[in-house]
Design a protein around this motif. Structure first.
Motif, PDB file in Angstrom:
ATOM      1  N   GLY A 106       0.303   9.683   1.856  1.00  0.00           N
ATOM      2  CA  GLY A 106       1.038   9.216   0.680  1.00  0.00           C
ATOM      3  C   GLY A 106       2.026   8.112   1.002  1.00  0.00           C
ATOM      4  N   GLY A 107       2.253   7.863   2.298  1.00  0.00           N
ATOM      5  CA  GLY A 107       3.127   6.773   2.705  1.00  0.00           C
ATOM      6  C   GLY A 107       4.575   6.957   2.287  1.00  0.00           C
ATOM      7  N   PRO A 108       5.377   5.914   2.409  1.00  0.00           N
ATOM      8  CA  PRO A 108       6.817   6.023   2.131  1.00  0.00           C
ATOM      9  C   PRO A 108       7.167   6.051   0.643  1.00  0.00           C
ATOM     10  CG  PRO A 108       6.278   3.779   2.754  1.00  0.00           C
ATOM     11  CD  PRO A 108       5.021   4.586   2.938  1.00  0.00           C
ATOM     12  N   ASP A 139      11.380  -1.216   3.873  1.00  0.00           N
ATOM     13  CA  ASP A 139      11.113   0.060   3.209  1.00  0.00           C
ATOM     14  C   ASP A 139       9.660   0.481   3.422  1.00  0.00           C
ATOM     15  OD1 ASP A 139      13.705   0.043   2.117  1.00  0.00           O
ATOM     16  OD2 ASP A 139      13.032  -1.008   0.314  1.00  0.00           O
ATOM     17  N   ALA A 140       8.753  -0.461   3.225  1.00  0.00           N
ATOM     18  CA  ALA A 140       7.323  -0.153   3.302  1.00  0.00           C
ATOM     19  C   ALA A 140       6.883   0.160   4.729  1.00  0.00           C
ATOM     20  CB  ALA A 140       6.512  -1.320   2.749  1.00  0.00           C
ATOM     21  N   ILE A 181       1.630  -1.205   5.915  1.00  0.00           N
ATOM     22  CA  ILE A 181       1.728  -1.650   4.528  1.00  0.00           C
ATOM     23  C   ILE A 181       0.531  -1.147   3.730  1.00  0.00           C
ATOM     24  CG2 ILE A 181       1.873  -3.640   2.985  1.00  0.00           C
ATOM     25  CD1 ILE A 181       4.362  -3.130   4.745  1.00  0.00           C
ATOM     26  N   ASP A 182      -0.651  -1.175   4.321  1.00  0.00           N
ATOM     27  CA  ASP A 182      -1.839  -0.640   3.646  1.00  0.00           C
ATOM     28  C   ASP A 182      -1.683   0.844   3.330  1.00  0.00           C
ATOM     29  OD1 ASP A 182      -3.146  -3.041   3.601  1.00  0.00           O
ATOM     30  OD2 ASP A 182      -4.498  -2.595   5.264  1.00  0.00           O
ATOM     31  N   SER A 183      -0.980   1.558   4.183  1.00  0.00           N
ATOM     32  CA  SER A 183      -0.716   2.969   3.907  1.00  0.00           C
ATOM     33  C   SER A 183       0.225   3.113   2.721  1.00  0.00           C
ATOM     34  CB  SER A 183      -0.126   3.655   5.141  1.00  0.00           C
ATOM     35  OG  SER A 183       0.150   5.007   4.892  1.00  0.00           O
ATOM     36  N   SER A 207       1.707 -12.127   2.926  1.00  0.00           N
ATOM     37  CA  SER A 207       2.694 -12.795   2.079  1.00  0.00           C
ATOM     38  C   SER A 207       3.866 -11.873   1.761  1.00  0.00           C
ATOM     39  CB  SER A 207       2.018 -13.254   0.783  1.00  0.00           C
ATOM     40  OG  SER A 207       2.884 -14.052   0.024  1.00  0.00           O
ATOM     41  N   PHE A 208       3.570 -10.599   1.525  1.00  0.00           N
ATOM     42  CA  PHE A 208       4.644  -9.630   1.281  1.00  0.00           C
ATOM     43  C   PHE A 208       5.499  -9.442   2.527  1.00  0.00           C
ATOM     44  CE2 PHE A 208       5.830  -5.066   1.717  1.00  0.00           C
ATOM     45  CZ  PHE A 208       6.894  -5.071   0.824  1.00  0.00           C
ATOM     46  N   LEU A 209       4.862  -9.295   3.680  1.00  0.00           N
ATOM     47  CA  LEU A 209       5.615  -9.124   4.924  1.00  0.00           C
ATOM     48  C   LEU A 209       6.484 -10.341   5.225  1.00  0.00           C
ATOM     49  CD1 LEU A 209       2.980  -7.383   7.234  1.00  0.00           C
ATOM     50  CD2 LEU A 209       5.167  -6.429   6.498  1.00  0.00           C
TER      51      LEU A 209
END
Length: 399
Positions: free
Chosen positions: A179-181, A197-198, A212-214, A337-339
């Motif tokens: 479920g990730g963070p 955060d991610a 991030i994919d998680s 791009s997000f990172l």
């Protein structure tokens, strides 16, 4: 003695693989190492395991590794290589029995196909290889009689649960997800979460992209596609369930209603060793589950409203053809791009959806490796253009 080539040796999976080797020095040997640009780590690995062949992503990085090694270590290395050709050279070395593919992204696709053609067992820790070219890879493996053994903890668990059971007895596969963070983060707050955060994964320690994919659960969507190719299961017979404790790594439900689950500690050395040694089982350098302390095992549905990337992956699998290639390529560009702080977290799913929609109107061929590479490049260009529009319009454009 089982002789190994490790593609992606300086990443988290590669490092864990070398720890497995160190635990069994009389039964495992490293013939070849390949990595990206982490020169210092590669130098330390080469000095420790003394491979016969070494490759880096660029010629300059390969030369830097050479320059920093003592002469006695350099003299024992027969092959120095770089780029995709270097990956192929390591994967097809005549002394190698098993190739661990732990490279991120799509760089190792040619190397995996070449290793299969050379009759090497593939220990696959890279999702993109099957997401992009599952039909080609699995057809090649069947033709050569080569095992493709999954290293992902989920697929490795399913492989163990399926042992000795014909496919006709299987009703469905159940992939578990942490479920990730952001499992309980309000959906409306996701547009403002940061890369930091991610990257704070509650269970696993992984590379930045896969973490991030998680968080988006694209990771699990890619695993659904991977499971389709590994186990010849349609999308409608592959389920995903959130299991925050990450103790049950995946499950198989059989036609009589019974289920088998594989449990273990959250340590990738266990599935890595399984893929190296199958069908044998050796003592493992990982801690055991302590039943005396009790196990709190909980399961939840994966909310498609919170995790749209999971739905997009199912859609791509059902559509088939070029769609999984497009999905993976657009996601890689959007995650980068997000990172980089250029777009909000929610732009990842939105970008993938847009590029998939564009692809549905294109005549995209995936019959060959060259064609797959062209589709991948097209999707990356389209995602880059789309993300540039989002960035220039400001972070608030996507809710």
């Amino acid at each position: 003695m089982i002789r190994l080539a490790v593609l992606g040796s300086t990443g988290s999976i590669g490092v864990s693989a070398l720890e497995v080797v160190a635990a069994h020095p009389d039964r495992l040997a490293v013939i070849g190492l390949a990595a990206g640009g982490n020169v210092a780590t590669m130098q330390a690995q080469v000095a420790r395991v003394r491979p016969k062949a070494v490759a880096m992503a660029t010629r300059a990085a390969t030369q830097d590794v050479q320059a920093g090694l003592p002469a006695a270590v350099r003299q024992g290395i027969e092959t120095w290589a770089s780029g995709r050709e270097g990956l192929v050279a390591i994967a097809t070395h005549p002394d190698v029995d098993v190739v661990l593919c732990a490279c991120s992204g799509t760089e190792a696709l040619e190397a995996v196909l070449a290793a299969i053609e050379a009759g090497k067992r593939i220990a696959l820790a890279n999702k993109e290889v099957l997401v992009m070219a599952g039909a080609l890879v699995m057809a090649a493996a069947r033709a050569r009689g080569v095992d493709v053994l999954p290293v992902d903890s989920e697929h490795n668990a399913i492989h163990q649960c399926l042992a000795g059971h014909p496919q006709a007895h299987v009703r469905r596969l159940v992939l578990t997800a942490s479920g990730g963070p952001f499992r309980s983060t309000p959906v409306e707050a996701l547009a403002s979460v940061t890369a930091a955060d991610a990257l704070s994964h509650p269970t696993w320690k992984m590379g930045r992209k896969i973490t991030i994919d998680s968080a988006t659960m694209m990771n699990k969507g890619l695993e659904v596609i991977e499971a389709h190719w590994l186990f010849d299961m349609p999308a409608d017979r592959i389920d995903v369930v959130i299991h925050p404790q990450s103790v049950v790594h995946s499950m198989v439900e059989f036609t009589d209603g019974s289920m088998l689950a594989q449990l273990g500690v959250t340590d990738m050395k266990l599935p890595i060793q399984y893929a190296f040694t199958y069908p044998e089982r050796w003592a493992s350098p990982v801690p055991r589950l302590d039943w005396r302390q009790g196990l709190d095992l909980r399961f939840e549905n994966a909310d498609p409203g919170r995790f749209p990337c999971l739905r997009l992956a199912y859609d791509a699998l059902r559509q088939g053809g070029a769609a999984p290639v497009v999905l993976n390529a657009a996601n890689e560009i959007a995650v980068a791009s997000f990172l980089g702080g250029h777009v909000p977290f929610t732009a990842i799913a939105a970008t993938v959806a847009d590029v998939l929609a564009d692809a549905s109107g294109q005549a995209l061929d995936t019959a060959s490796l060259a064609a797959i590479r062209e589709v991948d490049a097209w999707a990356r260009r389209r995602a880059t253009t789309r993300l540039g529009t989002v960035e220039s319009a400001g972070r608030g454009i996507i809710a």
